[in-house]
Design a protein around this motif. Structure first.
Motif, PDB file in Angstrom:
ATOM      1  N   GLU A  33      -8.277  -4.029  -1.463  1.00  0.00           N
ATOM      2  CA  GLU A  33      -7.439  -2.845  -1.625  1.00  0.00           C
ATOM      3  C   GLU A  33      -5.980  -3.211  -1.879  1.00  0.00           C
ATOM      4  O   GLU A  33      -5.253  -2.454  -2.520  1.00  0.00           O
ATOM      5  N   ALA A  34      -5.558  -4.350  -1.380  1.00  0.00           N
ATOM      6  CA  ALA A  34      -4.205  -4.843  -1.615  1.00  0.00           C
ATOM      7  C   ALA A  34      -4.195  -6.340  -1.374  1.00  0.00           C
ATOM      8  O   ALA A  34      -4.884  -6.845  -0.486  1.00  0.00           O
ATOM      9  N   THR A 322       5.213  -3.330  -6.281  1.00  0.00           N
ATOM     10  CA  THR A 322       3.767  -3.199  -6.354  1.00  0.00           C
ATOM     11  C   THR A 322       3.345  -3.225  -7.818  1.00  0.00           C
ATOM     12  O   THR A 322       3.905  -2.497  -8.643  1.00  0.00           O
ATOM     13  N   ARG A 347      -2.227  -4.180  -6.375  1.00  0.00           N
ATOM     14  CA  ARG A 347      -3.311  -3.212  -6.143  1.00  0.00           C
ATOM     15  C   ARG A 347      -4.327  -3.407  -7.263  1.00  0.00           C
ATOM     16  O   ARG A 347      -4.062  -3.071  -8.415  1.00  0.00           O
TER      17      ARG A 347
END
Length: 349
Positions: A33-34, A322, A347
């Motif tokens: 997820e990350a 991000t 991500r």
């Protein structure tokens, strides 16, 4: 799955479709997820790690959801929210049996010994030893940092460094691990001197509570950084960390210390770059303590997680950028240049 992959060291990686991983007999597959982009990934891509064999998928600090487990796994099931230390231990060697899984004799490391987390899924070995359950209210961006940089800094400052309230702590290099060390040392009641050559990184360190911020680029001449730290601390730091990993920052960290001070080496110093010349005359004369710090064992995470869930430590505050998988090749290639500090998060979907 989609993954970032390179076919030879130093060649720009590509985003390609590759086979989904299968869980090892005692391991698990995690839906990522990350995941964090770390300087260690840059070292691996450059060929500074002897475990890597291209073609290779980097990435070693991640958080996500278990999607499959091997037949021998007992404590985990699909749907569990997890992270894991970047050092995955075997659980059976003498070091592991002594509780020192971070220096396991048969360790595996996603992104180094096998394909890593710059992908939609990642496999890891010995899940019952290495997986860390995430609190329900801890988001994946904050949790991703706990696999490497934040947990590494926590152990370096608290366990290896034995920081005490009121002490002076010097942090040389304010990237992800350095800023984590600043936050942790301040939370422990220490006074922090942050050193970097990037004004943005120093601004972040100041916002996290650093007492003094020094521009290392403006301090010229042999020993200038160390002399500045000794000056502002009234004789030298009690504890100093090289959070970057260079010959210059290693030496400066040691020379920044007061008598009987403690140096912790966190940043990597790959052998391919040569062995650093250390000021051993100062080490002897001042009775300094030099220690390495290599991640943190999974069983040691509860103390860190309590502080994170209580809001005392805020790893999510260190995420300054991000990106998606398609942005990773260029971001990885830029990691040999000064940055604005903080953590870059990926991500995958």
């Amino acid at each position: 799955m989609r993954a970032v992959i390179f076919d030879e060291f130093g060649a720009l990686p590509e985003v390609r479709d590759v086979p989904d991983p299968a869980p090892p007999p005692g391991g698990a597959v995690i839906r990522v997820e990350a995941t964090g982009l770390c300087r260690s990934d840059w070292h691996g891509w450059q060929g500074h790690d002897s475990d890597i064999r291209p073609p290779h998928v980097p990435g070693h600090e991640f958080a996500g959801v278990v999607t499959a487990v091997g037949a021998d796994v007992r404590g985990w099931r699909p749907g569990d929210r997890v992270t894991a230390p970047f050092v995955c231990a075997c659980g059976r060697c003498p070091a592991c049996l002594a509780g020192d899984q971070q220096v396991c004799e048969r360790q595996t490391q996603p992104g180094f010994t096998h394909w890593g987390s710059f992908a939609e899924y990642v496999a890891l070995h010995d899940a019952d030893v290495n997986l860390v359950r995430l609190p329900d209210d801890l988001g994946y961006p904050a949790a991703a940092a706990l696999g490497c940089r934040f947990a590494t800094a926590f152990r370096a400052v608290v366990q290896q460094g034995r920081v005490a309230a009121g002490e002076w702590v010097a942090v040389h290099g304010c990237g992800g691990v350095g800023l984590s060390a600043v936050m942790i040392a301040v939370a422990c009641g220490a006074r922090v001197v942050a050193v970097d050559i990037a004004s943005g990184a120093l601004d972040l360190a100041r916002s996290l509570g650093a007492t003094v911020c020094l521009d290392g680029g403006a301090l010229t001449g042999p020993g200038a950084v160390a002399a500045a730290v000794r000056d502002v601390t009234g004789g030298g730091a009690h504890l100093s960390l090289d959070a970057l990993g260079s010959h210059a920052t290693c030496a400066a960290s040691i020379e920044s210390l007061r008598r009987r001070g403690r140096h912790i080496q966190v940043g990597l110093l790959p052998a391919v770059q040569g062995r650093p010349a250390l000021p051993m005359d100062v080490v002897i004369a001042y009775e300094l303590e030099l220690r390495g710090s290599h991640g943190m064992a999974a069983h040691a995470y509860p103390e860190l997680l309590r502080l994170v869930t209580a809001g005392v430590l805020r790893p999510a505050d260190l995420v300054t950028r991000t990106i998606g998988l398609d942005d990773v090749p260029d971001a990885l290639a830029s990691m040999d240049r000064p940055t604005t500090g903080g953590m870059c998060l990926i991500r995958p979907r």
